[in-house]
Design a protein around this motif. Structure first.
Motif, PDB file in Angstrom:
ATOM      1  N   GLU A   2      13.901  28.845   4.895  1.00 32.73           N
ATOM      2  CA  GLU A   2      15.142  29.503   5.322  1.00 32.73           C
ATOM      3  C   GLU A   2      15.655  30.499   4.289  1.00 32.73           C
ATOM      4  N   LEU A  25       9.330  36.225  16.538  1.00 26.60           N
ATOM      5  CA  LEU A  25      10.254  35.096  16.342  1.00 26.60           C
ATOM      6  C   LEU A  25      11.522  35.287  17.151  1.00 26.60           C
ATOM      7  N   LEU A  28      11.254  34.474  20.646  1.00 27.23           N
ATOM      8  CA  LEU A  28      11.243  33.022  20.884  1.00 27.23           C
ATOM      9  C   LEU A  28      12.609  32.398  20.606  1.00 27.23           C
ATOM     10  N   GLN A  30      13.831  31.815  17.667  1.00 23.50           N
ATOM     11  CA  GLN A  30      13.645  30.831  16.609  1.00 23.50           C
ATOM     12  C   GLN A  30      13.838  31.450  15.232  1.00 23.50           C
ATOM     13  N   THR A  31      14.279  30.622  14.276  1.00 26.40           N
ATOM     14  CA  THR A  31      14.228  31.012  12.872  1.00 26.40           C
ATOM     15  C   THR A  31      12.860  30.595  12.356  1.00 26.40           C
ATOM     16  N   ALA A  34      12.681  26.738  11.889  1.00 26.09           N
ATOM     17  CA  ALA A  34      12.664  26.000  13.155  1.00 26.09           C
ATOM     18  C   ALA A  34      11.336  26.217  13.882  1.00 26.09           C
ATOM     19  N   TYR A  35      10.778  27.415  13.750  1.00 23.48           N
ATOM     20  CA  TYR A  35       9.525  27.741  14.438  1.00 23.48           C
ATOM     21  C   TYR A  35       8.384  26.833  13.990  1.00 23.48           C
ATOM     22  N   LEU A  38       7.384  24.120  16.171  1.00 25.56           N
ATOM     23  CA  LEU A  38       6.706  24.410  17.443  1.00 25.56           C
ATOM     24  C   LEU A  38       5.189  24.451  17.288  1.00 25.56           C
TER      25      LEU A  38
END
Ligand SMILES: [Zn+2]
Length: 117
Positions: A2, A25, A28, A30-31, A34-35, A38
């Motif tokens: 992050e 990203l 999607l 997403q950060t 967080a990605y 997945l």
């Protein structure tokens, strides 16, 4: 993942169509951190790149599945946790569409280490 400097990676690399990984990203929603949740990390010990030796993990650009050469990866993670984390981020960039050669694997790893290490 992050930290802002680490996040810059996604703007510095692009996929084969020229879209930055950050655009992928964003698409999607997403950060970067967080990605990672997945991505499916699975044991690749019985696959050729692991059997041939020298690999820690591998995937194909755009695939959400990362094959981990478990023994080599664990051995590295036990001794150099940051380098193990860098190899995870390296593969995560590929799952967002980053190809290779160019940029070379070493260049990708160097950049990840410089931004996130
Ligand atoms: Zn690579």
């Amino acid at each position: 993942m992050e930290e802002p400097l680490c996040q810059r990676l996604f703007s510095e690399f692009s996929d084969a169509s020229g879209r930055t990984l950050q655009e992928n990203l964003d698409a999607l929603g997403q950060t970067g951190g967080a990605y990672l949740g997945l991505i499916l990390f699975t044991d690749g010990s019985d696959r050729l790149p692991c059997k041939a030796g020298g690999a820690l993990a591998f995937t194909t650009p755009g695939s959400r599945v990362v094959y981990v050469c478990t023994r080599a990866f664990k051995s590295l993670a036990d001794r150099y946790p940051v380098r193990a984390e860098v190899s995870v981020i390296h593969e995560a960039l590929h799952t967002l569409g980053l190809g290779e050669n160019p940029p070379s694997p070493a260049e990708i790893t160097r950049t990840v280490l410089a931004r996130c290490g």
